[in-house]
Scaffold this active site. Structure first.
Site, short mmCIF file in Angstrom:
data_model
loop_
_atom_site.label_atom_id
_atom_site.label_comp_id
_atom_site.label_asym_id
_atom_site.label_seq_id
_atom_site.Cartn_x
_atom_site.Cartn_y
_atom_site.Cartn_z
N HIS A 199 0.71 -1.35 -0.14
CA HIS A 199 -0.13 0.01 -0.07
C HIS A 199 0.87 1.25 -0.01
CE1 HIS A 199 0.69 -0.55 4.32
NE2 HIS A 199 0.23 0.88 4.36
N CYS A 319 0.58 4.64 11.89
CA CYS A 319 0.45 3.37 12.33
C CYS A 319 0.63 3.22 14.05
CB CYS A 319 1.63 2.34 12.20
SG CYS A 319 1.58 2.16 10.34
#
Length: 379
Positions: A199, A319
């Site tokens: 991604h 994240c």
């Protein structure tokens, strides 16, 4: 081309490439299991092996060196946790600027973790690394990033290879932010393993790969039915793999192109000339990202205002459960906390346009002016 919202967070995830979308949809129309020997299975297996060759080509790897995983985090965990066990490591060496996927994997080994400092430039202190490697008692697993995801600082991979490669210690490189932007040349380079992600290059989320040299084939984390040449169990997600391969084939030269680099340079020049105290973090940076701060407006306030204007940026890694908080990377670079709290990251990619940068420059300045006016009124 008109877009309702402007996406400036490519280091978190790059938008889906048309080629990846087409490959994904085509694969979803197929039925079967890539491990089956009948015609349906062989058609799926062909997609997997085609994608393996495409990813290998972008990484400068041999096809057999590519192991598909569910994410780069999984690939990193396999390299660090399973690698430490397979090579009987006595300690794991990381830097203070590693992504949480690396630092948490190092902790999960249960071994001593040696942390190498970052210099104020954002570069890893390679003199300290050389000392640690030279003085080691027993095998080390050295796990370092190539390009920092927050600042875009490019580490001196040639010197890291020279320090660790000839010693016999195990070297793993987190190449997630370098993949598709810099030539990895994995097959001809010193690292035993590298991790890459789908991604970040225009494939869907949920697919990554671990690149492994032949002697590291023993590094296995997920047991199962022998998929991925016995190196990662579990039925392959063929549609995601096919999309990953298509993205790898289509993206070369587009993520950190000269056009993208000029856009980042223009953004920094325009804000720097207009705003006193404008500070950019990091030296020797990859040209698609700018991590900067303006004193007096914290990143949460700025991001909220930008979001209301339809401008998507970040304060660093995506994240961390969506939290906006202090950057461990900037702290390691010894940036003053009050300035680090103001840091924003703008990262561009394959579909970024000049109008995007123009909108951001205007939007950010308007938010800053309103914020300063409110602060003046409150005072």
């Amino acid at each position: 081309m008109t877009r309702a919202a402007i996406y400036l967070d490519h280091n978190a995830a790059s938008p889906l490439l048309p080629e990846a979308r087409a490959a994904l949809v085509a694969a979803l129309d197929l039925t079967g299991n890539a491990s089956s020997v009948h015609g349906h299975g062989r058609a799926l297996r062909n997609l997997v092996e085609t994608a393996r060759a495409q990813v290998a080509a972008l990484a400068g790897a041999e096809r057999k060196q590519v192991v598909f995983t569910g994410s780069a985090t999984e690939a990193i965990t396999q390299a660090v946790v399973a690698g430490a066990k397979a090579f009987s490591a006595k300690a794991v060496v990381i830097s203070a600027g590693e992504h949480a996927a690396v630092s948490k994997a190092a902790e999960a080994t249960g071994l001593p973790v040696i942390t190498i400092a970052l210099l104020p430039s954002g570069s890893i202190d390679l003199d300290q690394l050389a000392s640690v490697v030279a003085e080691a008692q027993g095998n080390l697993l050295v796990a370092l990033h190539w390009v920092n995801n927050e600042t875009g600082v490019v580490q001196d991979i040639a010197r890291i290879n020279a320090i660790v490669g000839p010693t016999g210690h195990t070297l793993f490189i987190d190449a997630v932010q370098a993949f598709g932007k810099l030539p990895l040349e994995f097959a001809a380079s010193a690292p035993d393993m590298m991790a890459v992600s789908g991604h970040k290059i225009g494939a869907p989320a949920g697919i990554g790969a671990l690149l492994v040299k032949a002697h590291a084939d023993v590094v296995r984390l997920v047991p199962g039915g022998g998929q991925e040449q016995g190196r990662r169990g579990g039925t392959e997600a063929v549609a995601l793999i096919a999309a990953f391969g298509a993205a790898a084939s289509a993206i070369e030269g587009r993520l950190a192109s000269a056009d993208v680099q000029r856009l980042i340079a223009r953004l920094e020049a325009e804000l720097g000339s207009a705003i006193p105290g404008f500070t950019v973090f990091g030296e020797t940076r990859l040209g698609n990202v700018s991590n900067f701060a303006v004193p007096g407006i914290n990143n949460a306030t700025a991001m909220m205002g930008l979001d209301l204007l339809g401008l998507s940026v970040s304060s660093g890694s995506a994240c961390s459960s969506g939290k906006v908080g202090p950057s461990h990377v900037l702290a390691a670079m010894r940036v003053a906390p009050e300035l680090a709290d103001c840091a924003l990251r703008v990262s561009l990619g394959w579909n970024s346009m000049s109008d995007d940068v123009d909108a951001f420059v205007v939007g950010y300045q308007s938010i800053l002016q309103r914020h300063r006016a409110r602060q003046g009124q409150a005072a």
